[in-house]
Design a protein around this motif. Sequence first.
Motif, PDB file in Angstrom:
ATOM      1  N   GLY A  37       8.677  -4.550  12.071  1.00  0.00           N
ATOM      2  CA  GLY A  37       7.529  -4.608  11.174  1.00  0.00           C
ATOM      3  C   GLY A  37       7.457  -3.458  10.186  1.00  0.00           C
ATOM      4  N   LEU A  38       8.246  -2.398  10.408  1.00  0.00           N
ATOM      5  CA  LEU A  38       8.268  -1.271   9.475  1.00  0.00           C
ATOM      6  C   LEU A  38       8.899  -1.643   8.135  1.00  0.00           C
ATOM      7  CD1 LEU A  38       9.387   1.653  11.816  1.00  0.00           C
ATOM      8  CD2 LEU A  38       7.162   1.417  10.715  1.00  0.00           C
ATOM      9  N   ASN A  39       9.770  -2.632   8.147  1.00  0.00           N
ATOM     10  CA  ASN A  39      10.521  -2.979   6.947  1.00  0.00           C
ATOM     11  C   ASN A  39       9.663  -3.765   5.962  1.00  0.00           C
ATOM     12  OD1 ASN A  39      12.339  -3.847   5.006  1.00  0.00           O
ATOM     13  ND2 ASN A  39      13.916  -4.398   6.466  1.00  0.00           N
ATOM     14  N   PRO A  40       9.427  -3.251   4.756  1.00  0.00           N
ATOM     15  CA  PRO A  40       8.610  -3.975   3.772  1.00  0.00           C
ATOM     16  C   PRO A  40       9.202  -5.329   3.394  1.00  0.00           C
ATOM     17  CG  PRO A  40       8.939  -1.690   3.112  1.00  0.00           C
ATOM     18  CD  PRO A  40       9.862  -1.933   4.252  1.00  0.00           C
ATOM     19  N   LEU A  41      10.537  -5.424   3.371  1.00  0.00           N
ATOM     20  CA  LEU A  41      11.158  -6.699   3.017  1.00  0.00           C
ATOM     21  C   LEU A  41      10.757  -7.787   3.993  1.00  0.00           C
ATOM     22  CD1 LEU A  41      14.771  -5.575   2.063  1.00  0.00           C
ATOM     23  CD2 LEU A  41      13.028  -6.469   0.522  1.00  0.00           C
ATOM     24  N   LEU A  42      10.774  -7.464   5.273  1.00  0.00           N
ATOM     25  CA  LEU A  42      10.438  -8.437   6.302  1.00  0.00           C
ATOM     26  C   LEU A  42       8.933  -8.624   6.414  1.00  0.00           C
ATOM     27  CD1 LEU A  42      11.223 -10.172   8.783  1.00  0.00           C
ATOM     28  CD2 LEU A  42      11.030  -8.110  10.142  1.00  0.00           C
ATOM     29  N   ASN A  43       8.232  -7.529   6.538  1.00  0.00           N
ATOM     30  CA  ASN A  43       6.795  -7.574   6.770  1.00  0.00           C
ATOM     31  C   ASN A  43       6.050  -8.166   5.574  1.00  0.00           C
ATOM     32  OD1 ASN A  43       4.042  -6.910   7.210  1.00  0.00           O
ATOM     33  ND2 ASN A  43       4.618  -5.207   8.502  1.00  0.00           N
ATOM     34  N   LEU A  44       6.218  -7.538   4.408  1.00  0.00           N
ATOM     35  CA  LEU A  44       5.523  -8.027   3.221  1.00  0.00           C
ATOM     36  C   LEU A  44       6.121  -9.341   2.730  1.00  0.00           C
ATOM     37  CD1 LEU A  44       4.931  -4.729   1.213  1.00  0.00           C
ATOM     38  CD2 LEU A  44       3.331  -5.995   2.640  1.00  0.00           C
TER      39      LEU A  44
END
Length: 415
Positions: A37-44
């Motif tokens: 969940g830290l990764n903006p690509l995945l999360n956002l």
Amino acid sequence: MFTRRNLFRLIVFVAFALLALGAVPETWRPGRVALPGLNPLLNLGGAIASRTFGLLTLLALPLLVLPFFKGRLFCWRLCPMGFAAETVGRLNTRNAGLIRRIPFVGKGLALVILGSAAVGYPVFLWADPLCIFNGFFAAWREPLVWTSGVTAIGFVLILLASLIAPNIWCHRLCPLGGLEELLTLAGNKIRSNNPTSVQEPPSLAENVRVGRRTFLGFAAGGAAGLAYGKTIKGRTPVTAIRPPGAAHRNFNALCSRCGNCMKACPYGLIVPDLGSTGMDGLFTPVLKFRSQNTAQEEFCFQGCTACTQVCPSGAIRFLKAEEKLQTAIGLAKIDKKKCIAWEKAEYCVVCQEFCPYQAINETRQKGVNCPTVDADKCRGCGACESQCPAQPIAIIIERRDPQLRLTDPAPNKAK
């Protein structure tokens, strides 16, 4: 050379590995969602594609802000996948210069992911390094079968690539590294345009070139997402059963293959798909009950929401216990030619005895009470299938498409 920096990275690596393995207190295990969940690509990207934003989305903010001030600090100091790849690359220093011939495709890949997410069909989310790292350790779960290992493939491939061409992953291929690089460049540009900055501001031609490349990458992602969405719209519905809370549309694109839901399931019911949901659905999670899961005598317990608490991309939405009770993931179907009661006229309503939702009724046939399924009450939990004494099994769970919210009263506890 083992420096203080590498010691710190090793500690971070071990901490994230223990979290992914679930080797932490039970109350901490939902924290597995934090790493990918830290990764903006995945999360956002997942949040934008599914049009759902929550508290989990805030996890991505640090890695959006940090590059503006500290560059790729996360990549060089904290990323556990990067640490593993870099460590393996040191074993082959002779090929250290190979990556000079390879362009930095990570930046383009990051833009494609974001562009496709904007149109609702994110592609390449599974290339997220934190999910790849998480998937390797999530593969070590019970029951330990060969299919569990498919979620570890990405990790192994990155290490092999890093052994052949050191630093190829972090410096050329990683989409998170590409996003961090783009944000770092943006931060440098802002500072260079500041009147108090000692840096020389970029020329107009350079600004136009960077802007054009960014736009083209984002547009290419949007086109790829639209093409993907058009392709799957005419596809024959799959028969695989998804975990409770699974997205009704574009699940294959939203799923990051991080393995969290499989690792979280206390009953070993969630396994990686090996092709039944299409090539784009490879390694996505599906539920396998007893008829497809050898010696499996468990079912999707009505009070369990473990898998819904650890999805970082929005492919599986969070469910409260009361919502889980009303979510139908499948529908029980009786094969009368295999059923002991229907076919042999012998007394057997084991499926009714074990159904926690009171979805199995009886009908009199040939002097024997035979089971029937009430579709309005059945949630597809698999309890009936797990206990059916017939060989081969006479009652199996089939997919409902999409998953339904039913409004019957809360069920009794499993017998």
